[in-house]
Design a protein around this motif. Structure first.
Motif, short mmCIF file in Angstrom:
data_model
loop_
_atom_site.label_atom_id
_atom_site.label_comp_id
_atom_site.label_asym_id
_atom_site.label_seq_id
_atom_site.Cartn_x
_atom_site.Cartn_y
_atom_site.Cartn_z
N ILE A 73 0.94 -1.15 -0.03
CA ILE A 73 -0.15 0.17 0.04
C ILE A 73 0.74 1.32 0.11
CG2 ILE A 73 -1.62 1.23 1.39
CD1 ILE A 73 -2.84 -1.44 2.18
N SER A 74 1.82 0.99 0.76
CA SER A 74 2.71 2.46 0.82
C SER A 74 3.32 2.91 -0.39
CB SER A 74 3.86 2.18 1.75
OG SER A 74 3.43 2.02 3.19
N ILE A 75 3.80 1.56 -1.15
CA ILE A 75 4.53 1.68 -2.62
C ILE A 75 3.42 2.33 -3.60
CG2 ILE A 75 5.30 0.46 -4.55
CD1 ILE A 75 6.77 -1.30 -2.81
N ALA A 76 2.18 1.97 -3.52
CA ALA A 76 1.13 2.48 -4.28
C ALA A 76 0.60 3.63 -4.11
CB ALA A 76 -0.11 1.32 -4.30
N ALA A 77 0.91 4.16 -2.97
CA ALA A 77 0.39 5.44 -2.44
C ALA A 77 1.59 6.45 -2.57
CB ALA A 77 0.03 5.52 -1.01
N GLY A 78 2.67 6.09 -3.05
CA GLY A 78 3.76 6.87 -3.19
C GLY A 78 4.58 7.07 -2.02
N ARG A 79 4.52 6.27 -1.12
CA ARG A 79 4.89 6.76 0.28
C ARG A 79 6.29 5.70 0.50
NH1 ARG A 79 0.45 7.45 4.95
NH2 ARG A 79 -0.91 9.07 4.04
N ARG A 80 7.18 5.58 -0.64
CA ARG A 80 8.35 4.61 -0.35
C ARG A 80 9.34 5.11 0.67
NH1 ARG A 80 7.26 4.64 -5.83
NH2 ARG A 80 6.96 2.49 -6.98
N LYS A 81 9.29 6.34 1.01
CA LYS A 81 10.31 6.93 1.96
C LYS A 81 9.87 6.42 3.49
CE LYS A 81 7.90 11.41 2.66
NZ LYS A 81 6.77 10.97 2.23
N ASP A 82 8.51 6.17 3.57
CA ASP A 82 8.19 5.70 4.87
C ASP A 82 8.42 4.24 5.07
OD1 ASP A 82 7.17 8.03 5.13
OD2 ASP A 82 5.01 7.37 4.66
N ILE A 83 9.09 3.61 4.21
CA ILE A 83 9.36 1.89 4.32
C ILE A 83 10.81 2.06 4.57
CG2 ILE A 83 9.24 -0.29 3.35
CD1 ILE A 83 7.22 1.06 1.16
N HIS A 84 11.06 1.59 5.83
CA HIS A 84 12.26 1.07 6.27
C HIS A 84 12.96 -0.07 5.38
CE1 HIS A 84 15.88 0.15 8.78
NE2 HIS A 84 15.61 1.02 9.65
N PRO A 85 14.27 0.27 5.02
CA PRO A 85 14.83 -0.96 4.25
C PRO A 85 14.82 -2.37 4.98
CG PRO A 85 16.39 0.76 4.30
CD PRO A 85 15.19 1.25 5.28
#
Length: 434
Positions: free
Chosen positions: A404-416
């Protein structure tokens, strides 16, 4: 002796007194004493000997409290965690079919990793890699899972071929007593009665004795038996198949106990500028207790929210925790009475139900307007009880959050690290499908 206590525990610096700390330690002892019945009763479902788990519970609690008090100097009680141990018993052993020896082996591996990570800053990094919304959803989901187990054990919820589950028979004395126990414990808890769960258990035990559901043992006091069947009984034959279990135990124990510690420290006003002083030593306490607890014959340990009972009464130092640990050791001779009480589900089930409800209360802290974080959190929460697996809930929460974060354009919120966890859980699901 008095001078050492004053200096070591910083009694005067924290504006307390030896008398206050001792009394607060006694209060925490009563608030958490129910664990000596509830925890062994849980592990009996896994086929473990009650007496062995009883002793392991007491010793692990004492070790955790001593470390927390003497080294970290905080009034926080450490004991085997109800939520994570319910997962070990009912998911890993009962549902997945692993032996209790293999389950404890997985707990030991997780505790060992936990202990090593607690010596470094990587533990904090690992905890921070899990978004707050998932921590909330997972904690709430564990609460639902524990509540469901309590309802099931108490006969309040039973299997049904059409609807999967349905209401139990309330005319059955045991089920009716469970219902009364839940209401009683809820009322005592809402009224902020000290040691509410313990008092509730005692009242229900008295009622059970009067109506003939609790026959007292011929010997009320003796050392626990069957210790040799649990101490060092852990095995590692299936550890390669149980890596997802190890992961879940590690993650859940880490952020659950850390959150509780910070909450209690805030309540005691021991946080300085938003910083938890001597955090690493505090984090070592539960890791140390979990390490030895699994060797002795019980599951992972965690900091208990009931520590707030002592804090509210004025506890500010580790002397309160040490007092609680010492008092737990005095319970070793009560094994026959504890086992008799544990044999009546109506006495222990209300504790599981109330503890689960309290954990589920975390769901109220979600941001209900932020859909990209709301949906993964709620999904993780509801999947746990409905699939009878905390592992599935954690996996679904992480996978959906990343997607969902990728689809919503929130990649920066995803910790590696979250990408790694997600890929790993996906691969595990694919193994199941194959």
């Amino acid at each position: 002796m008095k001078g050492f206590i004053l200096r070591h525990f910083q009694i005067e610096q924290r504006k307390t007194s030896i008398k206050t700390e001792l009394l607060c330690g006694l209060l925490n002892f009563f608030a958490i004493m129910y664990i000596i019945v509830v925890n062994p009763a849980l592990f009996e479902h896994a086929g473990m000997n009650f007496g062995g788990v009883f002793l392991a519970t007491i010793v692990a609690t004492a070790i955790g409290c001593f470390y927390m008090g003497m080294i970290a100097n905080y009034p926080i009680v450490i004991a085997p965690g109800i939520g994570i141990n319910a997962y070990v018993v009912f998911t890993v052993v009962v549902s997945m079919g692993h032996s209790w020896q293999d389950a404890l082996g997985a707990c030991f591996v997780a505790a060992s990793i936990f202990l090593v990570l607690s010596m470094t800053s990587f533990r904090e990094q690992l905890i921070s890699s899990i978004p707050e919304c998932l921590k909330i959803g997972i904690t709430a989901g564990i609460g639902l899972f524990v509540t469901f187990i309590g309802l099931k054990n108490g006969g309040f919820v039973v299997a049904d071929p059409s609807t999967f589950v349905t209401m139990g028979n309330l005319t059955d004395p045991g089920t009716a007593l469970t219902a009364i126990g839940v209401l009683l414990c809820l009322i005592l808890t809402i009224l902020n009665v000290p040691a509410a769960l313990l008092i509730g258990m005692i009242i229900i035990a008295i009622i059970a004795g009067i109506i003939g559901l609790l026959p007292l043992p011929s010997q009320l006091v003796s050392l626990p038996t069957g210790i040799d069947t649990t101490i060092g009984g852990l095995e590692f034959d299936q550890i390669h198949e149980m890596l997802p279990v190890v992961m879940v135990i590690l993650l859940v124990t880490m952020f659950d106990t850390t959150g509780t510690m910070i909450g209690v420290a805030k309540q005691a006003k021991l946080m300085k500028g938003g910083v938890f002083p001597n955090l690493r030593s505090a984090l070592m306490a539960d890791a140390f207790a979990s390490f030895w607890g699994t060797l002795l014959g019980t599951g992972p340990c965690s900091s208990f929210a009931e520590s707030s009972a002592g804090v509210m009464a004025g506890a500010r130092t580790g002397l309160a925790a040490v007092t609680t640990g010492l008092l737990f050791i005095t319970l070793i001779f009560l094994s026959p009475l504890a086992q008799a009480i544990a044999a009546v589900p109506a006495i222990t089930s209300p504790v599981l139900i109330i503890a689960g409800i309290q954990m589920f209360g975390e769901i109220s802290t979600l941001d209900w307007n932020d859909k990209p974080t709301l949906f993964p959190s709620v999904l993780a929460c509801i999947v746990m009880p409905l699939t009878y697996s905390i592992t599935n809930g954690v996996a679904m929460g992480m996978i959906s959050y990343v997607a969902i974060s990728i689809a919503a354009g929130r990649r920066k919120d995803i910790h590696p690290l979250l990408y790694l966890f997600t890929i790993w859980f996906l691969l595990e699901f694919l193994k199941i499908i194959q």
